[in-house]
Design a protein around this motif. Structure first.
Motif, PDB file in Angstrom:
ATOM      1  N   VAL A  17       9.503   6.816  13.635  1.00 30.85           N
ATOM      2  CA  VAL A  17       9.248   6.504  12.228  1.00 30.85           C
ATOM      3  C   VAL A  17       8.129   7.391  11.695  1.00 30.85           C
ATOM      4  O   VAL A  17       8.221   7.938  10.584  1.00 30.85           O
ATOM      5  N   ARG A  18       7.047   7.558  12.468  1.00 34.56           N
ATOM      6  CA  ARG A  18       5.924   8.401  12.026  1.00 34.56           C
ATOM      7  C   ARG A  18       6.388   9.836  11.781  1.00 34.56           C
ATOM      8  O   ARG A  18       6.069  10.444  10.755  1.00 34.56           O
ATOM      9  N   ARG A  21       8.808  10.069   8.705  1.00 33.24           N
ATOM     10  CA  ARG A  21       8.120   9.903   7.421  1.00 33.24           C
ATOM     11  C   ARG A  21       7.275  11.118   7.090  1.00 33.24           C
ATOM     12  O   ARG A  21       7.125  11.471   5.911  1.00 33.24           O
ATOM     13  N   ARG A  22       6.737  11.799   8.112  1.00 32.25           N
ATOM     14  CA  ARG A  22       6.005  13.037   7.852  1.00 32.25           C
ATOM     15  C   ARG A  22       6.933  14.122   7.313  1.00 32.25           C
ATOM     16  O   ARG A  22       6.505  15.018   6.602  1.00 32.25           O
ATOM     17  N   CYS A  25      11.111  11.631   4.961  1.00 37.18           N
ATOM     18  CA  CYS A  25      12.275  10.744   5.001  1.00 37.18           C
ATOM     19  C   CYS A  25      11.868   9.314   4.652  1.00 37.18           C
ATOM     20  O   CYS A  25      10.749   8.871   4.936  1.00 37.18           O
ATOM     21  N   THR A  26      12.793   8.590   4.053  1.00 40.66           N
ATOM     22  CA  THR A  26      12.652   7.149   3.864  1.00 40.66           C
ATOM     23  C   THR A  26      13.378   6.479   5.022  1.00 40.66           C
ATOM     24  O   THR A  26      14.585   6.677   5.204  1.00 40.66           O
TER      25      THR A  26
END
Length: 218
Positions: A17-18, A21-22, A25-26
């Motif tokens: 997820v980290r 998101r960097r 992306c959602t």
């Protein structure tokens, strides 16, 4: 880009997820088959196979039936050839075996999304004998009867249909469909066999010994 992450390992999920998101992306993260099947459609699914309430193959199959356009990458510790082939046959666009580097994951995502963008760009329709290939709608029909293909099978068929009657090398097919020429020849053979079976005519896609494959013209 909208991403659905299906992963029940909390530490692995948090790291992914980290990173995603960097990239901007959602990300929607779920841990079970039930949650994955209830999630809204996205651009990309990263799918673990070992889930607490069932097998990831069920998720892959259901998502592919729901949409021919969603990109699916399996990220699993199951690295045997049987598992990889099962995932690809069920509708996955790629299969990444754990452990993997984030650099490789990025490369796989970029390759899958590039192929998705290429396959959806511009209206196009091709006829090969009684077979109609609609690139825009991602549909194939023979004598007016719809043929259901996975994303990879469709992309292989399009690559061959663009050059009917001409032998297309394995290297060209691997580059067009998997964006690589390394380590995917067995996968190509599996998809060719499945494509022949679904087209209902084993001779329509002919093996050209020492070269690759040829779609019979007319």
């Amino acid at each position: 880009m909208q991403v659905l992450l299906v992963e029940d390992d909390i530490r692995v999920a948090a790291a992914l997820v980290r990173v995603l998101r960097r990239r901007g992306c959602t990300v929607t993260c779920v841990t079970t088959v039930a949650e994955a099947l209830a999630a809204p459609m996205v651009d990309l699914v990263l799918l673990d196979m070992g889930l607490p309430d069932g097998d990831g193959l069920e998720v892959c199959r259901s998502l592919r039936q729901r949409s021919r356009d969603v990109s699916i990458i399996v990220v699993s510790a199951r690295g045997e050839e049987y598992d990889r082939v099962a995932g690809l046959r069920t509708g996955a666009d790629d299969y990444l075996v754990k452990p993997f580097s984030m650099v490789e994951l990025h490369a796989r995502i970029e390759a899958v999304m590039r192929r998705a963008a290429r396959s959806s760009s511009g209206p196009e329709e091709m006829w090969i004998g009684s077979m109609r290939v609609d690139v825009t709608a991602r549909q194939v029909s023979i004598d007016g009867q719809r043929v259901q293909l996975t994303r990879k099978e469709f992309e292989i068929l399009v690559a061959l249909a663009r050059r009917p009657g001409t032998a297309v090398s394995r290297k060209d097919l691997l580059l067009a469909v998997w964006n690589t020429t390394e380590g995917a020849e067995r996968t190509l053979e599996v998809h060719i066999a499945a494509l022949r079976a679904k087209l209902g005519d084993a001779g329509l896609v002919r093996t050209v010994r020492g070269v690759g494959y040829q779609l019979q013209a007319g």
